[in-house]
Design a protein around this motif. Structure first.
Motif, PDB file in Angstrom:
ATOM      1  N   GLY A 115      -2.957 -45.569  -7.716  1.00  0.00           N
ATOM      2  CA  GLY A 115      -2.590 -46.296  -8.960  1.00  0.00           C
ATOM      3  C   GLY A 115      -1.612 -47.565  -8.688  1.00  0.00           C
ATOM      4  O   GLY A 115      -1.779 -48.570  -9.398  1.00  0.00           O
ATOM      5  N   THR A 116      -0.503 -47.298  -7.830  1.00  0.00           N
ATOM      6  CA  THR A 116       0.196 -48.481  -7.357  1.00  0.00           C
ATOM      7  C   THR A 116      -0.319 -49.753  -7.007  1.00  0.00           C
ATOM      8  O   THR A 116       0.211 -51.022  -7.113  1.00  0.00           O
ATOM      9  CB  THR A 116       1.263 -48.059  -6.432  1.00  0.00           C
ATOM     10  N   VAL A 117      -1.620 -49.404  -6.377  1.00  0.00           N
ATOM     11  CA  VAL A 117      -2.463 -50.714  -5.951  1.00  0.00           C
ATOM     12  C   VAL A 117      -3.096 -51.369  -6.947  1.00  0.00           C
ATOM     13  O   VAL A 117      -3.107 -52.461  -7.152  1.00  0.00           O
ATOM     14  CB  VAL A 117      -3.381 -50.424  -4.655  1.00  0.00           C
ATOM     15  N   ALA A 118      -3.762 -50.435  -7.802  1.00  0.00           N
ATOM     16  CA  ALA A 118      -4.758 -50.834  -8.849  1.00  0.00           C
ATOM     17  C   ALA A 118      -4.005 -51.435 -10.042  1.00  0.00           C
ATOM     18  O   ALA A 118      -4.518 -52.369 -10.681  1.00  0.00           O
ATOM     19  CB  ALA A 118      -5.637 -49.643  -9.458  1.00  0.00           C
ATOM     20  N   GLY A 119      -2.827 -50.864 -10.425  1.00  0.00           N
ATOM     21  CA  GLY A 119      -2.095 -51.232 -11.522  1.00  0.00           C
ATOM     22  C   GLY A 119      -1.712 -52.883 -11.554  1.00  0.00           C
ATOM     23  O   GLY A 119      -2.205 -53.487 -12.523  1.00  0.00           O
ATOM     24  N   PRO A 120      -0.838 -53.316 -10.312  1.00  0.00           N
ATOM     25  CA  PRO A 120      -0.651 -54.669 -10.660  1.00  0.00           C
ATOM     26  C   PRO A 120      -1.775 -55.729 -10.646  1.00  0.00           C
ATOM     27  O   PRO A 120      -1.890 -56.526 -11.222  1.00  0.00           O
ATOM     28  CB  PRO A 120       0.196 -54.910  -9.344  1.00  0.00           C
ATOM     29  N   GLN A 121      -2.852 -55.108  -9.766  1.00  0.00           N
ATOM     30  CA  GLN A 121      -4.285 -55.980  -9.645  1.00  0.00           C
ATOM     31  C   GLN A 121      -4.730 -56.031 -10.993  1.00  0.00           C
ATOM     32  O   GLN A 121      -5.311 -57.202 -11.378  1.00  0.00           O
ATOM     33  CB  GLN A 121      -5.163 -55.362  -8.625  1.00  0.00           C
ATOM     34  N   ALA A 122      -5.224 -55.100 -11.699  1.00  0.00           N
ATOM     35  CA  ALA A 122      -5.776 -55.116 -12.937  1.00  0.00           C
ATOM     36  C   ALA A 122      -5.116 -55.623 -14.182  1.00  0.00           C
ATOM     37  O   ALA A 122      -5.431 -56.490 -15.041  1.00  0.00           O
ATOM     38  CB  ALA A 122      -6.120 -53.253 -13.396  1.00  0.00           C
ATOM     39  N   ILE A 123      -3.714 -55.333 -14.275  1.00  0.00           N
ATOM     40  CA  ILE A 123      -2.918 -56.111 -14.936  1.00  0.00           C
ATOM     41  C   ILE A 123      -2.859 -57.556 -14.989  1.00  0.00           C
ATOM     42  O   ILE A 123      -2.872 -58.205 -15.723  1.00  0.00           O
ATOM     43  CB  ILE A 123      -1.485 -55.418 -15.227  1.00  0.00           C
ATOM     44  N   GLY A 124      -2.392 -57.928 -13.654  1.00  0.00           N
ATOM     45  CA  GLY A 124      -2.297 -59.353 -13.250  1.00  0.00           C
ATOM     46  C   GLY A 124      -3.601 -60.123 -13.801  1.00  0.00           C
ATOM     47  O   GLY A 124      -3.719 -61.229 -14.494  1.00  0.00           O
ATOM     48  N   ALA A 125      -4.764 -59.431 -13.534  1.00  0.00           N
ATOM     49  CA  ALA A 125      -6.219 -60.081 -13.821  1.00  0.00           C
ATOM     50  C   ALA A 125      -6.164 -60.179 -15.234  1.00  0.00           C
ATOM     51  O   ALA A 125      -6.946 -60.926 -15.679  1.00  0.00           O
ATOM     52  CB  ALA A 125      -7.459 -59.212 -13.105  1.00  0.00           C
ATOM     53  N   ALA A 126      -5.914 -59.145 -16.055  1.00  0.00           N
ATOM     54  CA  ALA A 126      -6.194 -58.974 -17.444  1.00  0.00           C
ATOM     55  C   ALA A 126      -5.388 -60.173 -18.072  1.00  0.00           C
ATOM     56  O   ALA A 126      -5.558 -60.960 -18.877  1.00  0.00           O
ATOM     57  CB  ALA A 126      -5.806 -57.985 -17.922  1.00  0.00           C
ATOM     58  N   MET A 127      -4.022 -60.373 -17.447  1.00  0.00           N
ATOM     59  CA  MET A 127      -3.054 -61.679 -17.959  1.00  0.00           C
ATOM     60  C   MET A 127      -3.893 -63.031 -17.467  1.00  0.00           C
ATOM     61  O   MET A 127      -3.855 -63.903 -18.595  1.00  0.00           O
ATOM     62  CB  MET A 127      -1.856 -61.325 -17.430  1.00  0.00           C
ATOM     63  N   ASP A 128      -4.591 -62.863 -16.574  1.00  0.00           N
ATOM     64  CA  ASP A 128      -4.979 -64.462 -16.443  1.00  0.00           C
ATOM     65  C   ASP A 128      -6.511 -64.601 -17.100  1.00  0.00           C
ATOM     66  O   ASP A 128      -6.791 -65.804 -17.414  1.00  0.00           O
ATOM     67  CB  ASP A 128      -5.545 -64.426 -14.869  1.00  0.00           C
ATOM     68  N   THR A 139      -7.349 -63.195 -20.306  1.00  0.00           N
ATOM     69  CA  THR A 139      -6.944 -62.984 -22.003  1.00  0.00           C
ATOM     70  C   THR A 139      -5.831 -63.704 -22.200  1.00  0.00           C
ATOM     71  O   THR A 139      -5.558 -63.604 -23.370  1.00  0.00           O
ATOM     72  CB  THR A 139      -7.183 -61.456 -22.234  1.00  0.00           C
ATOM     73  N   GLY A 140      -4.900 -64.015 -21.287  1.00  0.00           N
ATOM     74  CA  GLY A 140      -3.514 -64.584 -21.771  1.00  0.00           C
ATOM     75  C   GLY A 140      -2.410 -63.568 -21.548  1.00  0.00           C
ATOM     76  O   GLY A 140      -2.744 -62.454 -20.982  1.00  0.00           O
ATOM     77  N   ASN A 141      -1.288 -63.812 -22.201  1.00  0.00           N
ATOM     78  CA  ASN A 141      -0.187 -63.021 -21.967  1.00  0.00           C
ATOM     79  C   ASN A 141      -0.265 -61.554 -22.382  1.00  0.00           C
ATOM     80  O   ASN A 141       0.319 -60.578 -21.938  1.00  0.00           O
ATOM     81  CB  ASN A 141       1.318 -63.626 -22.740  1.00  0.00           C
ATOM     82  N   ASN A 142      -0.946 -61.224 -23.606  1.00  0.00           N
ATOM     83  CA  ASN A 142      -1.289 -60.212 -24.262  1.00  0.00           C
ATOM     84  C   ASN A 142      -2.200 -59.181 -23.372  1.00  0.00           C
ATOM     85  O   ASN A 142      -2.291 -58.043 -23.751  1.00  0.00           O
ATOM     86  CB  ASN A 142      -1.829 -60.225 -25.599  1.00  0.00           C
ATOM     87  N   GLY A 143      -2.494 -59.922 -22.188  1.00  0.00           N
ATOM     88  CA  GLY A 143      -3.558 -58.897 -21.523  1.00  0.00           C
ATOM     89  C   GLY A 143      -2.651 -58.027 -20.619  1.00  0.00           C
ATOM     90  O   GLY A 143      -3.292 -56.797 -20.291  1.00  0.00           O
TER      91      GLY A 143
END
Length: 394
Positions: free
Chosen positions: A348-361, A363-367
């Motif tokens: 989870g600690t590996v997947a979380g930042p990667q997924a959230i960072g990719a979502a922000m890239d 879809t924007g800040n609300n990602g």
């Protein structure tokens, strides 16, 4: 199986305080080591001119080390004993912590980081097993709430120590190593109460990830949301219009919620008939809170209130998930399941930042909010399947 005295073979309703203090000391050392070590090493690498990509790659060794160490921890403790294994882990972690000061070659920090976080993972797994094996069944949630509180306190204390000690010289490394070594004292004093793994687990390590999916999925979500939130909330907050200090204070409020709700949530879990119901409720609150984040950026105060309770829900996933695990298994199976629990946390600690960072890239800040809502949503779906369709399975 554990010895009758600690409580897995013949559980009693008394709290074994020496065991509790030993486990709490170990998990506090884990929290402080991670909370102090991550920013300390990152800042030092930054000052040495290491690129952000390489800093991130080196930091990722922490999660990799946890994944590597988790499958072997139970086997080692079975062969050498729980308390002796923890004492060796303390010594290795403290020595390797000092190694970061004396070894200046950046590339050697990769294997050194694996050694350091591997030893920390051993402490993490075996302290969880110890506390779970010796907790009275009727007070399991309360005891694990105390345990989780000190883990949260460790995570809060680490950055505080860093803000006081800075990154210059050997002092922060000495303090970090000293804190880890201090954990050996209560572990040694309670060594006779440590649970015994007198047989090998009945199943392969990875089977335990799926044997108790409600617990392992909970800690996966906890790891993903916690690490992703800590890594990227300041970016989300500043892009939303808050100042750096305002965003940092909001992150602190979330940490306070993480800290203060552990024991109440643990006590509540002792009173519910099925802990899976409580886990579902907390993930539902987490899902709703995440979806509301983009709507709250106009008010710092409303955002702070939501994050306070939201932080409590996130941390509650760890406490209640661990309690659920302990209520289902014992002995060697519990030890192996705790290893799978920490393994799931590391993923989870590996997947979380990667997924959230990719979502922000993408879809924007609300990602940031959408990705976190996605993690909670996955768990809500799993909970519905487990509770409604298969209520009798663990």
């Amino acid at each position: 199986m554990s010895q009758p005295s600690p409580g897995t073979a013949a559980p009693v309703e008394e709290i074994h305080w020496r065991s509790l203090i030993a486990a709490v000391a170990a998990i506090s050392a884990v929290g402080i080591a991670i909370g102090l070590g991550l920013p300390l090493l990152s800042i030092i690498m930054e000052k040495r001119g290491i690129s952000s990509t390489l800093i991130g790659l080196n930091s990722a060794m922490a999660g990799l080390a946890s994944m590597v160490a988790a499958p072997f921890t139970t086997k080692f403790a079975h062969r050498h004993g729980v308390a002796p294994t923890m004492l060796w882990a303390v010594l290795i972690a403290a020595t390797s912590a000092l190694g970061f000061y004396y070894i200046t070659n950046f590339w050697l920090w990769f294997p050194l980081r694996i050694v350091f976080h591997g030893a920390i993972t051993v402490l993490f797994i075996l302290s969880e097993f110890w506390i779970n094996a010796t907790a009275p069944p009727s007070k399991r949630g309360f005891v694990l709430g105390i345990y989780g509180t000190f883990l949260s306190l460790g995570f809060l204390t680490g950055p505080l120590l860093f803000s006081i000690l800075g990154s210059e010289g050997i002092l922060p490394f000495l303090v970090g190593a000293g804190v880890i070594l201090l954990a050996s004292v209560p572990i040694f004093l309670a060594r006779d109460e440590s649970p015994v793994i007198d047989e090998k687990p009945e199943r392969h390590f990875l089977r335990y990830v799926f044997l108790v999916p409600t617990a392992t999925a909970a800690v996966f979500i906890f790891g993903a949301v916690e690490s992703g939130g800590l890594s990227l909330f300041l970016v989300f907050g500043t892009r939303a219009g808050f100042s750096e200090s305002q965003a940092a204070l909001l992150l602190t409020v979330m940490g306070v919620g993480n800290f203060i709700f552990q024991i109440p949530v643990g006590m509540l879990s002792d009173r519910v008939k099925d802990r899976r119901t409580l886990l579902s409720a907390m993930t539902l609150i987490g899902l709703i809170g995440a979806l509301f984040l983009p709507l709250l950026v106009e008010s710092w105060f409303l955002m702070a209130i939501v994050l306070l309770f939201w932080g409590g829900c996130v941390s509650g996933l760890y406490t209640v998930g661990l309690s659920h695990l302990g209520s289902r298994l014992q002995g060697a199976d519990l030890a192996a399941a705790n290893a799978a629990f920490v393994f799931s946390y590391a993923v989870g600690t590996v997947a979380g930042p990667q997924a959230i960072g990719a979502a922000m890239d993408a879809t924007g800040n609300n990602g940031f909010a959408w990705a976190i809502a996605g993690f909670f949503g996955l768990y809500v779906a799993l909970s519905v399947v487990r509770i409604v369709l298969k209520p009798k399975r663990p």
